[in-house]
Design a protein around this motif. Structure first.
Motif, PDB file in Angstrom:
ATOM      1  N   LEU A 151      79.203  54.565  18.969  1.00  0.00           N
ATOM      2  CA  LEU A 151      78.301  55.088  17.947  1.00  0.00           C
ATOM      3  C   LEU A 151      79.075  55.299  16.645  1.00  0.00           C
ATOM      4  N   SER A 152      78.570  54.763  15.557  1.00  0.00           N
ATOM      5  CA  SER A 152      79.294  54.807  14.276  1.00  0.00           C
ATOM      6  C   SER A 152      79.421  56.237  13.766  1.00  0.00           C
ATOM      7  N   LEU A 153      80.461  56.477  12.986  1.00  0.00           N
ATOM      8  CA  LEU A 153      80.725  57.825  12.472  1.00  0.00           C
ATOM      9  C   LEU A 153      79.604  58.354  11.594  1.00  0.00           C
ATOM     10  N   ASP A 154      78.902  57.465  10.872  1.00  0.00           N
ATOM     11  CA  ASP A 154      77.851  57.961   9.994  1.00  0.00           C
ATOM     12  C   ASP A 154      76.607  58.385  10.765  1.00  0.00           C
ATOM     13  N   LEU A 155      76.434  57.899  12.005  1.00  0.00           N
ATOM     14  CA  LEU A 155      75.289  58.305  12.814  1.00  0.00           C
ATOM     15  C   LEU A 155      75.594  59.509  13.707  1.00  0.00           C
ATOM     16  N   GLN A 156      76.867  59.773  13.939  1.00  0.00           N
ATOM     17  CA  GLN A 156      77.224  60.869  14.835  1.00  0.00           C
ATOM     18  C   GLN A 156      76.700  62.225  14.370  1.00  0.00           C
ATOM     19  N   PRO A 157      76.803  62.593  13.076  1.00  0.00           N
ATOM     20  CA  PRO A 157      76.247  63.896  12.671  1.00  0.00           C
ATOM     21  C   PRO A 157      74.734  63.957  12.812  1.00  0.00           C
ATOM     22  N   LYS A 158      74.038  62.832  12.655  1.00  0.00           N
ATOM     23  CA  LYS A 158      72.586  62.831  12.817  1.00  0.00           C
ATOM     24  C   LYS A 158      72.205  63.092  14.275  1.00  0.00           C
ATOM     25  N   LEU A 159      72.963  62.493  15.194  1.00  0.00           N
ATOM     26  CA  LEU A 159      72.712  62.750  16.607  1.00  0.00           C
ATOM     27  C   LEU A 159      73.050  64.193  16.948  1.00  0.00           C
ATOM     28  N   LEU A 160      74.161  64.699  16.414  1.00  0.00           N
ATOM     29  CA  LEU A 160      74.546  66.086  16.673  1.00  0.00           C
ATOM     30  C   LEU A 160      73.459  67.049  16.224  1.00  0.00           C
ATOM     31  N   ARG A 161      72.954  66.857  15.017  1.00  0.00           N
ATOM     32  CA  ARG A 161      71.924  67.775  14.510  1.00  0.00           C
ATOM     33  C   ARG A 161      70.667  67.699  15.361  1.00  0.00           C
ATOM     34  N   ALA A 162      70.297  66.499  15.807  1.00  0.00           N
ATOM     35  CA  ALA A 162      69.118  66.375  16.664  1.00  0.00           C
ATOM     36  C   ALA A 162      69.319  67.116  17.980  1.00  0.00           C
ATOM     37  N   LEU A 163      70.516  67.004  18.556  1.00  0.00           N
ATOM     38  CA  LEU A 163      70.791  67.689  19.821  1.00  0.00           C
ATOM     39  C   LEU A 163      70.842  69.202  19.639  1.00  0.00           C
ATOM     40  N   GLU A 164      71.381  69.649  18.511  1.00  0.00           N
ATOM     41  CA  GLU A 164      71.465  71.088  18.258  1.00  0.00           C
ATOM     42  C   GLU A 164      70.090  71.687  17.987  1.00  0.00           C
ATOM     43  N   ASP A 165      69.303  71.014  17.153  1.00  0.00           N
ATOM     44  CA  ASP A 165      68.015  71.569  16.725  1.00  0.00           C
ATOM     45  C   ASP A 165      66.860  71.176  17.641  1.00  0.00           C
ATOM     46  N   ARG A 166      67.109  70.195  18.539  1.00  0.00           N
ATOM     47  CA  ARG A 166      66.070  69.700  19.429  1.00  0.00           C
ATOM     48  C   ARG A 166      64.856  69.184  18.653  1.00  0.00           C
ATOM     49  N   GLU A 167      65.141  68.546  17.539  1.00  0.00           N
ATOM     50  CA  GLU A 167      64.102  67.917  16.750  1.00  0.00           C
ATOM     51  C   GLU A 167      64.724  66.829  15.879  1.00  0.00           C
ATOM     52  N   PHE A 168      63.898  65.903  15.417  1.00  0.00           N
ATOM     53  CA  PHE A 168      64.373  64.795  14.593  1.00  0.00           C
ATOM     54  C   PHE A 168      63.198  64.241  13.801  1.00  0.00           C
ATOM     55  N   ARG A 169      63.502  63.380  12.857  1.00  0.00           N
ATOM     56  CA  ARG A 169      62.473  62.652  12.111  1.00  0.00           C
ATOM     57  C   ARG A 169      62.670  61.163  12.315  1.00  0.00           C
ATOM     58  N   ARG A 170      61.552  60.467  12.470  1.00  0.00           N
ATOM     59  CA  ARG A 170      61.638  59.006  12.479  1.00  0.00           C
ATOM     60  C   ARG A 170      62.078  58.520  11.108  1.00  0.00           C
ATOM     61  N   LEU A 171      62.697  57.359  11.052  1.00  0.00           N
ATOM     62  CA  LEU A 171      63.066  56.763   9.773  1.00  0.00           C
ATOM     63  C   LEU A 171      61.797  56.535   8.946  1.00  0.00           C
ATOM     64  N   GLY A 172      61.841  56.967   7.692  1.00  0.00           N
ATOM     65  CA  GLY A 172      60.714  56.776   6.806  1.00  0.00           C
ATOM     66  C   GLY A 172      59.609  57.798   6.966  1.00  0.00           C
ATOM     67  N   ALA A 173      59.823  58.813   7.814  1.00  0.00           N
ATOM     68  CA  ALA A 173      58.770  59.806   8.051  1.00  0.00           C
ATOM     69  C   ALA A 173      58.768  60.858   6.955  1.00  0.00           C
ATOM     70  N   SER A 174      57.582  61.255   6.526  1.00  0.00           N
ATOM     71  CA  SER A 174      57.445  62.327   5.541  1.00  0.00           C
ATOM     72  C   SER A 174      56.774  63.546   6.155  1.00  0.00           C
ATOM     73  N   THR A 175      56.448  63.450   7.453  1.00  0.00           N
ATOM     74  CA  THR A 175      55.771  64.549   8.142  1.00  0.00           C
ATOM     75  C   THR A 175      56.793  65.508   8.743  1.00  0.00           C
ATOM     76  N   SER A 176      56.307  66.533   9.421  1.00  0.00           N
ATOM     77  CA  SER A 176      57.184  67.509  10.064  1.00  0.00           C
ATOM     78  C   SER A 176      58.028  66.830  11.139  1.00  0.00           C
ATOM     79  N   PRO A 177      59.202  67.387  11.426  1.00  0.00           N
ATOM     80  CA  PRO A 177      60.048  66.790  12.457  1.00  0.00           C
ATOM     81  C   PRO A 177      59.385  66.835  13.831  1.00  0.00           C
ATOM     82  N   ILE A 178      59.814  65.918  14.680  1.00  0.00           N
ATOM     83  CA  ILE A 178      59.293  65.820  16.043  1.00  0.00           C
ATOM     84  C   ILE A 178      60.217  66.589  16.972  1.00  0.00           C
ATOM     85  N   LYS A 179      59.665  67.513  17.742  1.00  0.00           N
ATOM     86  CA  LYS A 179      60.461  68.272  18.703  1.00  0.00           C
ATOM     87  C   LYS A 179      60.519  67.502  20.017  1.00  0.00           C
ATOM     88  N   PHE A 180      61.618  67.638  20.733  1.00  0.00           N
ATOM     89  CA  PHE A 180      61.740  66.945  22.009  1.00  0.00           C
ATOM     90  C   PHE A 180      62.466  67.831  23.018  1.00  0.00           C
TER      91      PHE A 180
END
Length: 453
Positions: A240-269
């Motif tokens: 996994l590239s270094l520029d994507l690692q913080p994005k994965l970390l934040r998703a795992l920490e917050d248990r939510e993410f946004r799809r690419l190009g999304a302007s709506t609220s984040p998706i919880k998982f």
């Protein structure tokens, strides 16, 4: 709920001893700026901090309130809750009322600073009595210790890091944990970080909205979203590239993410994450190729799966398991010695392929007596050896058949020369690694994406 900023990739978070087989994380708060600097406090399920003597951590400092804050464990995370202190609670310089601690975060209690520091500690567990757990087989002490740990942590949601050579069973281990967990009825999603190009990997993980980029003609659901309620197996996480690692970390920490190009609220998982690496991921962090904070987030527990050459006493069990019957007991002594003496650089995957060939040898006399081990230790082909050529059919069909035969033979020899090391094979062949993977998948010389090891 506020969260402090993520820490730089090379901040020293904790220490990790040499982990041979199994390990888990311990968590501490370490005093930074008092006369007792370096003093460490273990974090259990909860830890109350303040000036009053009935706190678990007593900080006798004028800026600390009597009951200043409490730290509570929630799964793999630690939640800081300020208890109405006079001078406030800060994480990495940001005042918070409630916030999760990230690995390496600086917790300020008034003017007193404590560092949140995870540490990986090797475990010594009594081996399980069973010789089999799910799709994993082994009577060796190392494997039965792994079984014991897997049985203990499967019912939890703890994040797990599997480390081991290609073909040693990381995929099978991940699937076994999923099947033994309360999430067994949920999806088991496999994402191979090495098999997807860097330009598409973010979309594959998080999904994208229609029109998010050129070629995004439809909305796409990513792996994190598809694994909701189940388990996500991140294979080859070291790719996994270094520029994507913080994005994965934040998703795992917050248990939510946004799809690419999304302007709506984040998706919880709600997903359990199991990661796997063929490399020593701690060494990768020290070399600057992997973020330490993501490493500690993924390695709540670590399982180092041994190579087959380090557990040869398991070979008879594995042969029978791969054959589906008591094949080992029917093998002549010479065959058994060949299996026992082979170094198995392809590990269990190579053994499974060898057993498959061995089962059919009686029906195919043309197979040489040594050929069932030819993929990795067979003799080099003599110079000038030719491939079978068919001259009887249409030109294009005969040509395509010959090209396929050449490609498969070339790739087989390439793997033999590199002893199954895909990165080295790609360098030797002058091929992009992901293109090499696609060729190997085409000829079934490695697993297809999503197939457990």
């Amino acid at each position: 709920m506020a969260n402090g900023p993520s820490i730089p990739a090379h901040t020293v978070l904790g220490t990790r001893p040499k982990v041979d087989r199994i390990a888990s994380q311990e968590y501490h708060l370490v005093l930074v700026n008092t006369d007792a600097a370096g003093k460490s406090f273990d974090l259990g399920t909860s830890l109350r901090i303040g000036k009053a003597p009935d706190n678990e951590v007593v900080l006798d400092h004028p800026t600390v309130s009597r009951n200043h804050l409490i730290v509570r464990r929630q799964g793999d995370q630690f939640l800081v809750q300020d208890l109405g202190s006079t001078n406030g609670t800060f994480i990495d310089g940001a005042q918070v009322r409630e916030a999760f601690l990230r690995a390496g975060a600086l917790l300020e209690v008034g003017d007193v600073q404590l560092r949140f520091q995870p540490q990986v500690k090797a475990l010594d567990l009594s081996p399980a009595a069973e010789n089999r757990l799910g799709d994993l087989v082994g009577k060796s002490t190392a494997m039965r210790q792994i079984f014991a740990l897997m049985q203990r942590i499967a019912p939890t949601d703890s994040t797990l890091l599997l480390v081991g050579e290609t073909g040693c069973g990381k995929g099978a281990a991940a699937k076994t944990i999923h099947k033994l967990s309360p999430r067994a009825q949920g999806p088991f999603i496999v994402f191979d970080c090495a098999s997807v190009s860097d330009s598409l990997i973010e979309s594959e993980l998080f999904g994208h909205e229609k029109g998010a980029f050129t070629g995004a003609v439809n909305q796409r659901t990513g792996c994190l979203e598809r694994a909701d309620g189940g388990t996500l197996f991140l294979d080859e996480i070291d790719d996994l590239s270094l520029d994507l690692q913080p994005k994965l970390l934040r998703a795992l920490e917050d248990r939510e993410f946004r799809r690419l190009g999304a302007s709506t609220s984040p998706i919880k998982f709600d997903t359990r994450v199991i990661a796997a690496s063929k490399k020593d991921l701690w060494a990768e962090t020290q070399a600057g190729r992997f973020r330490e904070d993501l490493y500690f987030r993924l390695s709540v527990f670590i399982v180092g799966l041994p190579s087959l050459r380090d557990r040869k006493e398991d070979i008879p069990l594995l042969v029978n398991a791969c054959a589906g019957n008591l094949l080992w007991e029917r093998l002549p002594q010479a065959r058994r010695e060949q299996f026992s003496n082979h170094t198995w650089p392809g590990n269990v995957r190579e053994l499974r392929n060898a057993v498959e060939r061995l089962k059919h040898m009686a029906d195919i006399p043309e197979l040489a007596t040594e050929s069932f081990l030819r993929e990795y230790n067979g003799p080099a082909a003599p110079q000038g050896e030719s491939l079978p050529v068919n001259y009887a059919g249409p030109f294009k069909e005969c040509k395509d058949e010959l090209v396929r035969a050449y490609e498969k033979e070339y790739l087989t020899r390439l793997l033999s020369k590199s002893k199954g090391n895909i990165a080295k094979a790609a360098r030797d062949a002058g091929l992009d690694r992901k293109h090499l993977y696609s060729l190997l998948h085409k000829y079934e010389l490695v697993q297809s994406p999503g197939e457990p090891e």
